[in-house]
Structure formats: structure tokens, C-alpha cells
Design an enzyme around this catalytic site. Structure first.
Site, PDB file in Angstrom:
ATOM      1  N   GLU A 109      35.771  27.663 -15.936  1.00  0.00           N
ATOM      2  CA  GLU A 109      34.918  26.687 -16.747  1.00  0.00           C
ATOM      3  C   GLU A 109      35.017  27.098 -18.143  1.00  0.00           C
ATOM      4  OE1 GLU A 109      30.998  26.348 -15.296  1.00  0.00           O
ATOM      5  OE2 GLU A 109      31.607  24.977 -13.711  1.00  0.00           O
ATOM      6  N   HIS A 220      23.922  18.720 -22.928  1.00  0.00           N
ATOM      7  CA  HIS A 220      24.920  18.762 -22.218  1.00  0.00           C
ATOM      8  C   HIS A 220      25.543  17.320 -22.567  1.00  0.00           C
ATOM      9  CE1 HIS A 220      27.838  18.207 -19.194  1.00  0.00           C
ATOM     10  NE2 HIS A 220      27.529  19.599 -18.595  1.00  0.00           N
ATOM     11  N   ARG A 265      30.090  22.972 -25.926  1.00  0.00           N
ATOM     12  CA  ARG A 265      29.317  21.950 -25.528  1.00  0.00           C
ATOM     13  C   ARG A 265      28.645  21.327 -26.707  1.00  0.00           C
ATOM     14  NH1 ARG A 265      26.040  23.736 -19.973  1.00  0.00           N
ATOM     15  NH2 ARG A 265      27.930  23.266 -18.910  1.00  0.00           N
ATOM     16  N   HIS A 326      19.782  19.307 -21.685  1.00  0.00           N
ATOM     17  CA  HIS A 326      20.145  20.324 -20.521  1.00  0.00           C
ATOM     18  C   HIS A 326      19.494  21.480 -20.261  1.00  0.00           C
ATOM     19  CE1 HIS A 326      22.891  20.751 -17.016  1.00  0.00           C
ATOM     20  NE2 HIS A 326      23.525  21.754 -17.875  1.00  0.00           N
ATOM     21  N   ARG A 361      24.466  28.957 -24.566  1.00  0.00           N
ATOM     22  CA  ARG A 361      24.823  29.489 -23.195  1.00  0.00           C
ATOM     23  C   ARG A 361      26.143  28.952 -22.529  1.00  0.00           C
ATOM     24  NH1 ARG A 361      23.917  26.855 -17.429  1.00  0.00           N
ATOM     25  NH2 ARG A 361      24.011  25.069 -18.660  1.00  0.00           N
TER      26      ARG A 361
HETATM   27  C1  LIG Z   1      21.923  18.841 -13.716  1.00  0.00           C
HETATM   28  C2  LIG Z   1      21.976  20.596 -13.929  1.00  0.00           C
HETATM   29  C3  LIG Z   1      23.104  21.089 -13.730  1.00  0.00           C
HETATM   30  C4  LIG Z   1      23.225  22.421 -13.935  1.00  0.00           C
HETATM   31  N1  LIG Z   1      24.341  23.296 -13.460  1.00  0.00           N
HETATM   32  C5  LIG Z   1      24.182  24.541 -13.420  1.00  0.00           C
HETATM   33  C6  LIG Z   1      25.317  25.107 -12.949  1.00  0.00           C
HETATM   34  O1  LIG Z   1      26.263  24.800 -12.533  1.00  0.00           O
HETATM   35  N2  LIG Z   1      25.320  26.773 -13.195  1.00  0.00           N
HETATM   36  C7  LIG Z   1      24.506  27.351 -13.792  1.00  0.00           C
HETATM   37  O2  LIG Z   1      24.362  28.376 -13.933  1.00  0.00           O
HETATM   38  N3  LIG Z   1      23.282  26.729 -14.396  1.00  0.00           N
HETATM   39  C8  LIG Z   1      23.165  25.201 -14.262  1.00  0.00           C
HETATM   40  N4  LIG Z   1      22.171  24.744 -14.514  1.00  0.00           N
HETATM   41  C9  LIG Z   1      20.935  25.446 -15.097  1.00  0.00           C
HETATM   42  C10 LIG Z   1      20.242  26.264 -13.874  1.00  0.00           C
HETATM   43  O3  LIG Z   1      20.141  25.115 -12.988  1.00  0.00           O
HETATM   44  C11 LIG Z   1      18.875  26.365 -14.316  1.00  0.00           C
HETATM   45  O4  LIG Z   1      18.991  27.288 -15.630  1.00  0.00           O
HETATM   46  C12 LIG Z   1      18.302  27.280 -13.339  1.00  0.00           C
HETATM   47  O5  LIG Z   1      18.448  26.757 -11.902  1.00  0.00           O
HETATM   48  C13 LIG Z   1      16.852  27.728 -13.666  1.00  0.00           C
HETATM   49  O6  LIG Z   1      16.213  28.245 -12.415  1.00  0.00           O
HETATM   50  P1  LIG Z   1      14.736  28.755 -12.611  1.00  0.00           P
HETATM   51  O7  LIG Z   1      14.334  29.397 -11.272  1.00  0.00           O
HETATM   52  O8  LIG Z   1      14.349  29.611 -13.840  1.00  0.00           O
HETATM   53  O9  LIG Z   1      13.812  27.508 -12.821  1.00  0.00           O
HETATM   54  P2  LIG Z   1      13.745  26.155 -11.872  1.00  0.00           P
HETATM   55  O10 LIG Z   1      14.964  25.970 -10.942  1.00  0.00           O
HETATM   56  O11 LIG Z   1      13.794  25.008 -12.827  1.00  0.00           O
HETATM   57  O12 LIG Z   1      12.224  26.202 -11.382  1.00  0.00           O
HETATM   58  C14 LIG Z   1      11.172  25.735 -12.140  1.00  0.00           C
HETATM   59  C15 LIG Z   1       9.818  25.884 -11.278  1.00  0.00           C
HETATM   60  O13 LIG Z   1       8.557  26.132 -12.041  1.00  0.00           O
HETATM   61  C16 LIG Z   1       7.579  25.183 -11.565  1.00  0.00           C
HETATM   62  N5  LIG Z   1       6.636  25.140 -12.683  1.00  0.00           N
HETATM   63  C17 LIG Z   1       6.962  24.622 -13.875  1.00  0.00           C
HETATM   64  N6  LIG Z   1       5.890  24.824 -14.718  1.00  0.00           N
HETATM   65  C18 LIG Z   1       4.853  25.073 -13.874  1.00  0.00           C
HETATM   66  C19 LIG Z   1       3.499  24.952 -13.688  1.00  0.00           C
HETATM   67  N7  LIG Z   1       2.866  24.759 -14.901  1.00  0.00           N
HETATM   68  N8  LIG Z   1       2.737  25.547 -12.738  1.00  0.00           N
HETATM   69  C20 LIG Z   1       3.335  25.683 -11.591  1.00  0.00           C
HETATM   70  N9  LIG Z   1       4.619  25.633 -11.360  1.00  0.00           N
HETATM   71  C21 LIG Z   1       5.596  25.274 -12.390  1.00  0.00           C
HETATM   72  C22 LIG Z   1       8.566  23.959 -11.154  1.00  0.00           C
HETATM   73  O14 LIG Z   1       7.801  23.204 -10.333  1.00  0.00           O
HETATM   74  C23 LIG Z   1       9.656  24.692 -10.383  1.00  0.00           C
HETATM   75  O15 LIG Z   1       9.413  25.101  -9.194  1.00  0.00           O
HETATM   76  C24 LIG Z   1      21.919  23.242 -14.489  1.00  0.00           C
HETATM   77  C25 LIG Z   1      20.802  22.760 -14.760  1.00  0.00           C
HETATM   78  C26 LIG Z   1      20.748  21.208 -14.525  1.00  0.00           C
HETATM   79  C27 LIG Z   1      19.511  20.502 -14.914  1.00  0.00           C
END
Ligand SMILES: Cc1cc2nc3c(=O)[nH]c(=O)nc-3n(C[C@H](O)[C@H](O)[C@H](O)COP(=O)(O)OP(=O)(O)OC[C@H]3O[C@@H](n4cnc5c(N)ncnc54)[C@H](O)[C@@H]3O)c2cc1C
Length: 498
Positions: A109, A220, A265, A326, A361
Site C-alpha cells: 500500500e 480519506h 492521502r 477518516h 498516518r
Molecule cells: C472505513 C475504515 C477503514 C479503515 N481501514 C483500515 C485499514 O485497512 N488498516 C488500518 O490499519 N486501519 C484502518 N482504519 C483505521 C482503524 O480501523 C482504526 O484506527 C482502529 O480500528 C481503531 O481501533 P480502536 O480500538 O482504537 O477504536 P474503535 O475500533 O473505533 O473502537 C472504539 C470504541 O470506543 C467506544 N466508545 C467511544 N466513546 C465512548 C464513550 N464515551 N463511552 C463508552 N464507549 C465509547 C465505541 O463504542 C467503540 O466500541 C480504517 C478506518 C475506517 C473507518
């Protein structure tokens, strides 16, 4: 020992599973378990897992893309721990795609100099990771509560001792892990789910933690906008030869950057915005239909189905795309062990600023960051309650009102889209700061208790963007179009105590 985890994405569930090996763990999330950015990830997760690659090369690629703001220690931790993080995911049951000979299938990528992106289900990596984690969580001794939003952190003598929920319940814990994900849904147009509103940043800030580099929001370049939501069209399509066409049907990226459609990007997003403005339209077109239809259906099953559901067919002709908010590079400042500057409070995943991404990123490094640093945070909790040392750069103080108010969601999101979007100016940012400050200081008490958190995070993003008078990484200032060496430093903010 009691550990409270806030968030059910990769960072939160991985932390909860590991902490449950030595502590009583409660995991809260404000929606269903699968409503996360993690679930939506398409392209994959990067790690140096072959003999032809090495963590040091992965680190070099990451630092090159970070526009001078990567923290080398954080990048080293990210890339060195990468292969072990992949091993852990395999053990947790993530079925990464494999070649015919059984070896892991690796994609290339943008910004990665060698194939190192593992993927699952073609372009449905996040779905596979999320469901494996949710399955393991069901088997673990973790008290899981869904549909519960955290609205405040509980403090005692400057130490974080728990969190308060929207049901006005306070849960006490020896360690609190923020894993609240991104902030894309502060914007009208985003690839994130509507719950990604940057709550963790406001929660930590109000608790006195330092937050960092909030101005760096990645847009994005290619999302299909339909029915008010933005469906991501992965960069992998451009990697496979998809081209961008303006309203006249002309390719425009080749004259903008030597890497054309595979430019960074921020550059592609800016060029698309400019082409849309010039032609007075709300999208450009992305065309990959010159490739074989069967290949496209097999290589991009998620994008193929997702676009078809929205009335477009990638195998038949160009589809309309536009940029969308994004990923948030900024977040709660942590050291390389997930510790914030508040004792007892940890942050991991997209809500944290480890310093691994700098100002921009690299694709597929964020899932890795969530996996690596959630593991490190739990290790640090096991070792004892030290906070991170405060950062060495200057930290600025900001007053906020204790009784936070807020506007409505549509007004907040419209403000962020129009005034704090892809391209920024002093005039727009000043207007945004004034409006957001006014709302947070004098706004009505909202019916949604997380709206004041989102308003505060938006205000912090606008304030940081106003202050950075240069263009760097994902932060594009039309009035300061060049990078300024004096600004090759982080921006750090902390609540001013009365
Ligand atoms: C469409 C898309 C495609 C992507 N593709 C890629 C990829 O191919 N490769 C890559 O490395 N990254 C990718 N990313 C980025 C990556 O997915 C995220 O950065 C990563 O998954 C974040 O994980 P996380 O566990 O930090 O948060 P998340 O997976 O977003 O989880 C957040 C959690 O916090 C909870 N939460 C939020 N606020 C509160 C609150 N006040 N009280 C209680 N709970 C709360 C939510 O309910 C959720 O459960 C992509 C993102 C998107 C949107």
C-alpha cells in the site's frame, strides 16, 4: 485489581482479554460491540513478517511519511512489536488470507516500500479481526456492558480512579484504559461510524491529561457518499490501477504529483477538493473497470458488494467519490507503554497519540498501533501505577467551563466540515473557535450527554489547527502553504486549573 476498559474495538478488546489474565475487568462501550472503526477496516494490518522485510525498514517507511513529527521511540516500538502482534492475532483466531502454498498473503500500500500488509477476507480485514475478538471476549471472564457511554472520569487527588456513565453510575477501578477510537464523526462526511466522536480526548483533557497534535485529521480521498454516509473505497483499488477522473472525464492526478493516484492521502484529497471546486460538483470519479470483472469481485468483495448496495458497480464503469474524514493522528498523549500524564489513566488505539504516526498516518499502521500499544499498556498496568513523564515540549493551557454545553449534532458537524475541514484558513478557524467556545461555555445542556465531549474535542481540534501556522502532513493551511521548520514540533494542550 480492577481494570476498566472503555471501548470495544481492537485496542479495547485486546486490552480487556490480556488484563483479564490478572485482574477483574469491566469493558464498556457506548453502542453494540461491533460498532467500531475496527470493524470497518478494509485494507489490512502492516507488519514486517517475512525474511525480505525487517522492523527497521518498516520504521523507515513510517518515519518518512510522518512529515517530521514521528517519535522514533514510538515507531521502533510499533514496528519491533509488529510480528508478535500478528502472532497474537493468529492465536486469537484471525484468519489472515494465505497464498496457495500456505504462506501469509501480503499486499503493498502507499508509503510501504515492500509488501507487508496482511489482510483477511480480501478487503474485510476489520470484520474478521472484530469478530475473532468478540468471540474470544465471550469466552473470557470480562464483565461486558454495551450501550453504556462514559461521560466523565472519576478523580481522587489527581489520580484517575474510575469513570461515570450516562446512567450516572460510577465504576471504580485501579486502572482505566481509554480505547474510545477516532473522531471522524465530528464531521458531516466521514467513513467512521456515528459513535466515533473523539470522546476519549475530551474525557482525558477534562481529567487534566495532556493531549497532542489534535490538528492532524486525515481525510480519506475516496469515499462513496450515499444516503448521508460515506463508504470507504480502499486505497488498494488505486494500488491496483484505479484512476481518478474530473467532471470532464480527464485524469488530473498525474499533473499534481509524480506518484499520481498513489500520492500521499492529503495531496490526493486536496487535489480532489480543488477539482470539485473548479468544476462546481460534489464528486469526482474513480475508474477501475478496465480490469477483469471476476478479478475485481474476488479481490475487492467488500467494496464490490458495498458499492452495488449503493447503486454503483465497480466492474461496469466509474463510480462517484469524494474525500471524507477518516482517521485522527492526534489524541491523548501517551508514552510507549500507553500511560497518560494522569496516574491510573491509560489510552490506546486511535484515541491515543503515541507519536507513531507523526503528521500523517501510513495506511495499515493504525490497526497495528491498536494491537501493539494495547498490549504494552496492559503490561505497564501489571508493572505498577506510574504516570507518563510529561512531554519535554511546551504545553499550552486552555480554560474550559465546568458545566459544558453543546449545540445539536448537525450544527456541530456542519461547523467542523465547513470551517475545520481538508483545507483551512485563519478566518475559518477563528470563526470555528469562536463558535465552538461559545457553545461549550454557554450552550444549552444537551439531551445527549456525549455531545459536550464532542464539542470540547472539536474546539480543541480547531484551536490546535488555528495555532499551527504551516502546512504539514494532513494539516493543510491555504494561508500558510509551506512547512515551517520552526513548527517541526508537537502541539500539546492541557486544561488550565483555576
Ligand atoms: C472505513 C475504515 C477503514 C479503515 N481501514 C483500515 C485499514 O485497512 N488498516 C488500518 O490499519 N486501519 C484502518 N482504519 C483505521 C482503524 O480501523 C482504526 O484506527 C482502529 O480500528 C481503531 O481501533 P480502536 O480500538 O482504537 O477504536 P474503535 O475500533 O473505533 O473502537 C472504539 C470504541 O470506543 C467506544 N466508545 C467511544 N466513546 C465512548 C464513550 N464515551 N463511552 C463508552 N464507549 C465509547 C465505541 O463504542 C467503540 O466500541 C480504517 C478506518 C475506517 C473507518
Amino acid at each position: 485489581m480492577r481494570v476498566l476498559v472503555i471501548g470495544s474495538g481492537l485496542a479495547g478488546i485486546n486490552a480487556a482479554l490480556l488484563a483479564s489474565e490478572f485482574a477483574d475487568v469491566t469493558l464498556l462501550c457506548k453502542s453494540s460491540l461491533g460498532e467500531t472503526n475496527t470493524q470497518r477496516a478494509q485494507g489490512g494490518i502492516a507488519a514486517a513478517v517475512t525474511a525480505l522485510d525487517a522492523p527497521a525498514i518498516h520504521a523507515e517507511d513510517t518515519i518518512r511519511a510522518g512529515a517530521g513529527l514521528c517519535d522514533p521511540e514510538a515507531v521502533r516500538a510499533l514496528t519491533a512489536d509488529g510480528p508478535a502482534a500478528i502472532q497474537r492475532m493468529l492465536q486469537l483466531g484471525v484468519n489472515f488470507d494465505r497464498q496457495r502454498n500456505g504462506e501469509l498473503s501480503l499486499a503493498t500500500e502507499g508509503a510501504h516500500s515492500t509488501p507487508r500488509v496482511l489482510h483477511a477476507g480480501g478487503d474485510q480485514t476489520g470484520l474478521h479481526i472484530q469478530s475473532a475478538l468478540v468471540d474470544r471476549l465471550a469466552e473470557a471472564k470480562v464483565d461486558v456492558r454495551t450501550g453504556v457511554a462514559v461521560t466523565d472520569l472519576a478523580l481522587e487527588a489527581g489520580r484517575c480512579v474510575g469513570a461515570t456513565t450516562d446512567a450516572r453510575e460510577t465504576l471504580l477501578a485501579d486502572a482505566v484504559i481509554l480505547a474510545t477510537g477516532g473522531a471522524g464523526a465530528l464531521y458531516q462526511t466521514t467513513t467512521n461510524p456515528s459513535n466515533a466522536t473523539g470522546d476519549g480526548i475530551a474525557l482525558a483533557f477534562r481529567a487534566g491529561a495532556v493531549v497532542r497534535d489534535l490538528e492532524f485529521v486525515q481525510f480519506h480521498p475516496t469515499a462513496l457518499i450515499a444516503d448521508g454516509s460515506a463508504f470507504l473505497i480502499s486505497e488498494a483499488l488505486r494500488g491496483d490501477g484505479a484512476v481518478l477522473l474530473d467532471a470532464r472525464g480527464d485524469r488530473f492526478m498525474a499533473s499534481v504529483h509524480p506518484d499520481a493516484e498513489l500520492a500521499p492521502r492529503s495531496i490526493v484529497a486536496q487535489a480532489i477538493t480543488e477539482a470539485m471546486r473548479r468544476d462546481g460538483v460534489d464528486h469526482v470519479s474513480l475508474d477501475i473497470s478496465h480490469l477483469d470483472s471476476d478479478y475485481l469481485r474476488h479481490r475487492f468483495p467488500g467494496v464490490y458488494r458495498g458499492t452495488l448496495e449503493r447503486g454503483h458497480d465497480i466492474t461496469a464503469g466509474p463510480i462517484p467519490v469524494a474525500p471524507a474524514a477518516h482517521y485522527h493522528m492526534g489524541g491523548v498523549y501517551t508514552d510507549i507503554n500507553g500511560r497518560t500524564t494522569v496516574q491510573g489513566l491509560y489510552a490506546t488505539g486511535e484515541c491515543a497519540s503515541t507519536g507513531a504516526h507523526g503528521a500523517n498516518r501510513v495506511a495499515s499502521n493504525s490497526l497495528l498501533e491498536a494491537a501493539v500499544f494495547s498490549t504494552r499498556a496492559v503490561g505497564a498496568i501489571g508493572r505498577g501505577p506510574e504516570p507518563a513523564r510529561p512531554p519535554s515540549d511546551h504545553v499550552q493551557r486552555l480554560h474550559t467551563h465546568a458545566q459544558a454545553g453543546a449545540p445539536s449534532w448537525p450544527r456541530l458537524r456542519q461547523t467542523m466540515n465547513e470551517l475545520v475541514g481538508i483545507t483551512r484558513t485563519r478566518e475559518h478557524l477563528n470563526a470555528a473557535v469562536d463558535r465552538l467556545t461559545d457553545w461549550s461555555e454557554r450552550g444549552e445542556a444537551p439531551t445527549d450527554p456525549t455531545l459536550p465531549l464532542a464539542t470540547l474535542t472539536s474546539r480543541l481540534i480547531a484551536q490546535a489547527a488555528l495555532q499551527r501556522t504551516e502546512t504539514r502532513g494532513a494539516h493543510l493551511r491555504l494561508d500558510y502553504p509551506d512547512a515551517n521548520p520552526d513548527w517541526q514540533r508537537h502541539s500539546l494542550w492541557q486544561l488550565a486549573r483555576e
